[in-house]
Design a protein around this motif. Structure first.
Motif, PDB file in Angstrom:
ATOM      1  N   LEU A  97       0.824  -1.206   0.000  1.00 19.93           N
ATOM      2  CA  LEU A  97       0.000   0.000   0.000  1.00 19.93           C
ATOM      3  C   LEU A  97       0.858   1.255   0.000  1.00 19.93           C
ATOM      4  O   LEU A  97       0.640   2.169  -0.813  1.00 19.93           O
ATOM      5  CB  LEU A  97      -0.918  -0.002   1.231  1.00 19.93           C
ATOM      6  CG  LEU A  97      -1.679   1.301   1.519  1.00 19.93           C
ATOM      7  CD1 LEU A  97      -2.589   1.653   0.356  1.00 19.93           C
ATOM      8  CD2 LEU A  97      -2.458   1.184   2.818  1.00 19.93           C
ATOM      9  N   ILE A 138      -8.713  -3.033   3.542  1.00 19.57           N
ATOM     10  CA  ILE A 138      -9.735  -2.073   3.120  1.00 19.57           C
ATOM     11  C   ILE A 138     -10.730  -1.849   4.249  1.00 19.57           C
ATOM     12  O   ILE A 138     -11.146  -0.725   4.532  1.00 19.57           O
ATOM     13  CB  ILE A 138     -10.454  -2.569   1.853  1.00 19.57           C
ATOM     14  CG1 ILE A 138      -9.475  -2.641   0.679  1.00 19.57           C
ATOM     15  CG2 ILE A 138     -11.627  -1.643   1.513  1.00 19.57           C
ATOM     16  CD1 ILE A 138     -10.064  -3.271  -0.566  1.00 19.57           C
ATOM     17  N   TRP A 145      -7.999   3.600   1.125  1.00 18.45           N
ATOM     18  CA  TRP A 145      -8.002   2.736  -0.059  1.00 18.45           C
ATOM     19  C   TRP A 145      -8.862   3.320  -1.173  1.00 18.45           C
ATOM     20  O   TRP A 145      -8.542   3.164  -2.353  1.00 18.45           O
ATOM     21  CB  TRP A 145      -8.480   1.342   0.319  1.00 18.45           C
ATOM     22  CG  TRP A 145      -7.441   0.544   1.017  1.00 18.45           C
ATOM     23  CD1 TRP A 145      -7.263   0.389   2.363  1.00 18.45           C
ATOM     24  CD2 TRP A 145      -6.385  -0.196   0.398  1.00 18.45           C
ATOM     25  NE1 TRP A 145      -6.170  -0.397   2.625  1.00 18.45           N
ATOM     26  CE2 TRP A 145      -5.608  -0.777   1.437  1.00 18.45           C
ATOM     27  CE3 TRP A 145      -6.021  -0.433  -0.923  1.00 18.45           C
ATOM     28  CZ2 TRP A 145      -4.505  -1.578   1.173  1.00 18.45           C
ATOM     29  CZ3 TRP A 145      -4.902  -1.224  -1.185  1.00 18.45           C
ATOM     30  CH2 TRP A 145      -4.161  -1.784  -0.138  1.00 18.45           C
ATOM     31  N   SER A 149      -7.783   3.980  -4.954  1.00 20.48           N
ATOM     32  CA  SER A 149      -8.532   3.368  -6.060  1.00 20.48           C
ATOM     33  C   SER A 149      -8.914   4.399  -7.117  1.00 20.48           C
ATOM     34  O   SER A 149      -8.998   4.072  -8.299  1.00 20.48           O
ATOM     35  CB  SER A 149      -9.790   2.681  -5.521  1.00 20.48           C
ATOM     36  OG  SER A 149     -10.795   3.618  -5.163  1.00 20.48           O
ATOM     37  N   ILE A 157     -11.642  -2.269  -5.651  1.00 19.61           N
ATOM     38  CA  ILE A 157     -11.232  -1.640  -4.396  1.00 19.61           C
ATOM     39  C   ILE A 157     -12.154  -0.469  -4.078  1.00 19.61           C
ATOM     40  O   ILE A 157     -12.575  -0.276  -2.931  1.00 19.61           O
ATOM     41  CB  ILE A 157      -9.771  -1.177  -4.466  1.00 19.61           C
ATOM     42  CG1 ILE A 157      -8.829  -2.392  -4.507  1.00 19.61           C
ATOM     43  CG2 ILE A 157      -9.419  -0.289  -3.279  1.00 19.61           C
ATOM     44  CD1 ILE A 157      -7.361  -2.040  -4.619  1.00 19.61           C
ATOM     45  N   ALA A 161     -14.455  -0.368  -0.673  1.00 23.97           N
ATOM     46  CA  ALA A 161     -14.275   0.721   0.286  1.00 23.97           C
ATOM     47  C   ALA A 161     -15.568   1.518   0.458  1.00 23.97           C
ATOM     48  O   ALA A 161     -15.953   1.874   1.583  1.00 23.97           O
ATOM     49  CB  ALA A 161     -13.144   1.647  -0.173  1.00 23.97           C
TER      50      ALA A 161
END
Length: 338
Positions: A97, A138, A145, A149, A157, A161
């Motif tokens: 991440l 997430i 996130w 995305s 994602i 989220a």
């Protein structure tokens, strides 16, 4: 560096303009440069300068050991223009991440993320390798996130989220502040939360109207307290409704009820963890012993009907789950959006 722009080749330098690092295009050339995958080493032909430097001086920005990680990111980003694979750590989801955020932020700051579709696809592929760890991450910080995305154009994602934040609204139990989201996303979360609340209200009404029909064909009817032979089953139905009503009341009275309702709906869907037979049997033995004989069958019918009502709402555990650690990843188009 010299990435492809149309049919020609463009030369760029990294310059500081108005306090921001940007790519500045230089004179174009038809000569294709030679670039190799240098790993984490900076290509000496890449000039890093500020707007106050003499453009003819050739002075390079001083690189200290403290800048090593940043320079590695720059180097890999420039290599991405030539389809050289980037290196994102996969030891854990946190490392992936952080590195992904660094790549996308730098590319956006330099205004070249849109010209690097391969960069997006490589980052997305790396993140998806984490599978369940990605879903848990997430869940633990959906706003962070979602922001990533948007840069990556990652639909899955983004949807995951958004589901968490819409399901938990107006609660916000995550480290990334709500204020970090674009205003249009905040409005979307509020709207989707309203829609979800309406669905939950409709389902709660259906659950509180649950009954057991007796008789066959034209004579089929809901059990009635006025018919002696049906009174025991009617009492079980009434008790079932009363317990659910109390659960819903407690949920609505709780300021953080939106964080708990997912657990309740999944229990109803699975038919487990609520109104266990032994507990119900002991209660019936005290208040209505005659209802014990058919209690198992009556309770099974009610739970089966209740499960059918909440199936669409609870089949995706991520829809309302902000506490659990297990996930089923089905796509929820009704909570997807922009």
């Amino acid at each position: 560096m010299m990435p492809t722009i149309g049919p020609a080749w463009a030369s760029y330098t990294i310059e500081e303009v108005d306090g921001k690092v940007v790519l500045v295009q230089q004179q174009t050339t038809e000569e294709k440069p030679v670039i190799s995958n240098a790993g984490s080493h900076l290509d000496a032909s890449v000039a890093i300068k500020t707007e106050h430097e003499d453009s003819d001086s050739g002075n390079l920005f001083s690189i200290t050991p403290d800048h090593t990680a940043t320079i590695d990111i720059y180097n890999e980003l420039f290599s991405a223009f030539y389809n050289v694979p980037i290196n994102i750590p996969t030891t854990n989801i946190a490392a992936s991440l952080t590195h992904s955020e660094q790549f996308t932020k730098l590319a956006e700051d330099l205004g070249c993320l849109g010209n690097l579709p391969n960069l997006r696809s490589q980052i997305n592929a790396t993140l998806l390798l984490h599978r369940h760890a990605l879903l848990r991450a997430i869940k633990n910080d959906p706003a962070r996130w979602l922001l990533l995305s948007l840069s990556l154009h990652n639909d899955s994602i983004y949807t995951e989220a958004l589901i968490h934040m819409s399901g938990a609204h107006p609660s916000w139990p995550w480290p990334t502040p709500r204020s970090s989201l674009p205003e249009e996303i905040v409005r979307l979360i509020t709207a989707k939360s309203f829609e979800l609340n309406q669905r939950c209200t409709e389902i709660e009404r259906d659950l509180l109207l649950l009954t057991i029909n007796v008789g066959r064909g034209a004579s089929s009817h809901p059990v009635s307290l006025l018919v002696n032979s049906e009174f025991d089953t009617w009492f079980v139905v009434s008790t079932f409704r009363s317990i659910l009503a109390q659960e819903f009341t407690n949920l609505h009275d709780d300021d953080k009820g939106s964080l708990r309702r997912g657990t309740m709906y999944r229990k109803i869907w699975k038919g487990e963890g609520y109104m266990p037979y032994e507990n119900m049997r002991r209660m019936m033995e005290q208040v209505m012993p005659s209802a014990v004989q058919n209690l198992s069958e009556d309770l099974a019918i009610l739970k089966r009907e209740a499960s059918a009502y909440v199936k669409d709402l609870a089949k995706n555990e991520a829809l309302l789950d902000v506490e659990g650690q297990k996930y089923q990843t089905e796509n929820l188009q009704d909570l997807k959006a922009m």
